[in-house]
Design an enzyme around this catalytic site. Structure first.
Site, PDB file in Angstrom:
ATOM      1  N   ASP A 148     -24.853 -17.810 -19.054  1.00  6.10           N
ATOM      2  CA  ASP A 148     -24.031 -17.953 -18.273  1.00  6.10           C
ATOM      3  C   ASP A 148     -24.740 -17.885 -16.358  1.00  6.10           C
ATOM      4  O   ASP A 148     -24.325 -16.929 -16.102  1.00  6.10           O
ATOM      5  CB  ASP A 148     -22.802 -17.081 -18.293  1.00  6.10           C
ATOM      6  N   ARG A 149     -25.104 -19.182 -16.306  1.00  3.26           N
ATOM      7  CA  ARG A 149     -26.473 -19.509 -15.170  1.00  3.26           C
ATOM      8  C   ARG A 149     -25.681 -19.145 -13.599  1.00  3.26           C
ATOM      9  O   ARG A 149     -26.146 -19.146 -12.978  1.00  3.26           O
ATOM     10  CB  ARG A 149     -27.414 -20.465 -15.592  1.00  3.26           C
ATOM     11  N   LYS A 150     -24.194 -20.421 -13.706  1.00  7.17           N
ATOM     12  CA  LYS A 150     -23.864 -20.574 -12.569  1.00  7.17           C
ATOM     13  C   LYS A 150     -24.417 -21.448 -11.904  1.00  7.17           C
ATOM     14  O   LYS A 150     -24.546 -20.774 -10.809  1.00  7.17           O
ATOM     15  CB  LYS A 150     -22.794 -19.119 -11.993  1.00  7.17           C
ATOM     16  N   PHE A 151     -24.799 -21.705 -11.980  1.00  4.49           N
ATOM     17  CA  PHE A 151     -25.831 -22.903 -11.219  1.00  4.49           C
ATOM     18  C   PHE A 151     -24.931 -23.528 -10.314  1.00  4.49           C
ATOM     19  O   PHE A 151     -23.534 -23.583 -10.481  1.00  4.49           O
ATOM     20  CB  PHE A 151     -26.486 -24.251 -11.281  1.00  4.49           C
ATOM     21  N   THR A 186     -23.103 -22.531 -17.326  1.00  2.00           N
ATOM     22  CA  THR A 186     -21.836 -22.079 -16.141  1.00  2.00           C
ATOM     23  C   THR A 186     -22.295 -23.536 -15.107  1.00  2.00           C
ATOM     24  O   THR A 186     -24.024 -22.931 -14.432  1.00  2.00           O
ATOM     25  CB  THR A 186     -20.953 -21.650 -16.355  1.00  2.00           C
TER      26      THR A 186
END
Ligand code: 5BU
Length: 266
Positions: free
Chosen positions: A91-94, A119
């Site tokens: 869930d790195r939320k790039f 993500t």
């Protein structure tokens, strides 16, 4: 129960191979639960996955919050997850431009080599998806992006018009497996499902059997209601990893989610 029967339209409407893998595992385990494994030691993570692996269908990680992280220990952990048939979702939320996102898939944590899903925000434009896909291609692997169309935290800035743009662009991109929706608000989920259609997945954090406000602006909705409103996967963290008996808690979330799916398709 066979995955095709359990999932109905979601299975037949052209889901990606990754989505199908998830749906098969979910059907086999009768669980639409993704465990948010937010523990900060490798020992804690190993213990958690041992305890609850059989009741969850995917594993969500935040690789950068583990204090004693080493690449060897992480690789063992991912092998354990694979043994338990879990898709691994970082869930790195790039959120950066395409080329930097591709580079961030490598680096110290080498996310491209072990993640099946990540993500991303679409705030920087659609090339981020190509950048992330290039990251997986660089190591000969396949992966899928979950775009943040909504968030569970209060006061977030993902307003409906932004959600519309994310969904419109994401629906057309083969590298996008689906969207993150807000599990804490069933009406928002129903609206999101109407926009997304049947082909892509919606995964939802902000779910807890104890509905209400969580720590630091987190909000929680009911797991079964989230599935009935269009969620294909409930992402559960503290509801499981902080429970006195994580295995029992995981089973309770699994049962609620499965009941939701059966009722949705019934
Ligand atoms: P919780 O303990 O069930 O609240 O954990 C929720 C997890 O889901 C945690 O890892 C968050 O980073 C993640 N999350 C979220 O809570 N809300 C969001 O909108 C997104 C991710 Br995107």
């Amino acid at each position: 129960m066979e995955a095709a029967e359990a999932w109905g339209l979601r299975w037949s409407a052209g889901a990606s191979p990754l989505a199908k893998r998830y749906m098969e595992v979910a059907a086999a385990k009768q669980s639409l639960v993704c465990l948010a494994a937010d523990r900060n030691t490798m020992a804690g993570l190993f213990e958690l996955i041992e305890e609850v692996g059989e009741h969850v269908a995917a594993l969500k990680t935040h690789v950068d919050l583990v204090d004693d992280w080493t690449s060897e220990a992480w690789s063992d952990f991912c092998s354990k997850a694979n043994e338990q048939n879990l898709l691994i979702f970082e869930d790195r939320k790039f959120a950066d431009i395409g080329a930097i996102s591709r580079a961030q898939m490598a680096g110290k944590y080498d996310i491209r080599s072990w993640s099946d899903l990540v993500t991303a925000h679409l705030i920087s434009g659609p090339d981020i998806v190509d950048g992330l896909q290039a990251g997986w291609q660089d190591v000969g692997r396949q992966g899928g992006v979950l775009l943040l169309a909504q968030m569970s935290s209060r006061g977030n800035l993902l307003v409906p018009s932004y959600t519309d743009e994310v969904v419109a662009k994401g629906r057309q991109h083969g590298g996008v497996v689906g969207f993150i929706g807000n599990g804490s608000r069933p009406q928002e989920l129903v609206a999101l499902r109407n926009k997304v259609g049947e082909e892509k997945m919606i995964w939802t954090p902000g779910v807890n059997l104890a509905v209400g406000d969580g720590a630091m602006g987190q909000r929680y909705g009911d797991p079964m209601e989230a599935v009935l409103s269009g969620s294909d996967c409930i992402i559960v963290g503290s509801g499981i990893h902080r429970a006195e008996q994580p295995a029992l808690a995981a089973k309770a979330y699994a049962d609620a989610s499965w009941k939701g799916l059966m009722q949705r398709n019934g």
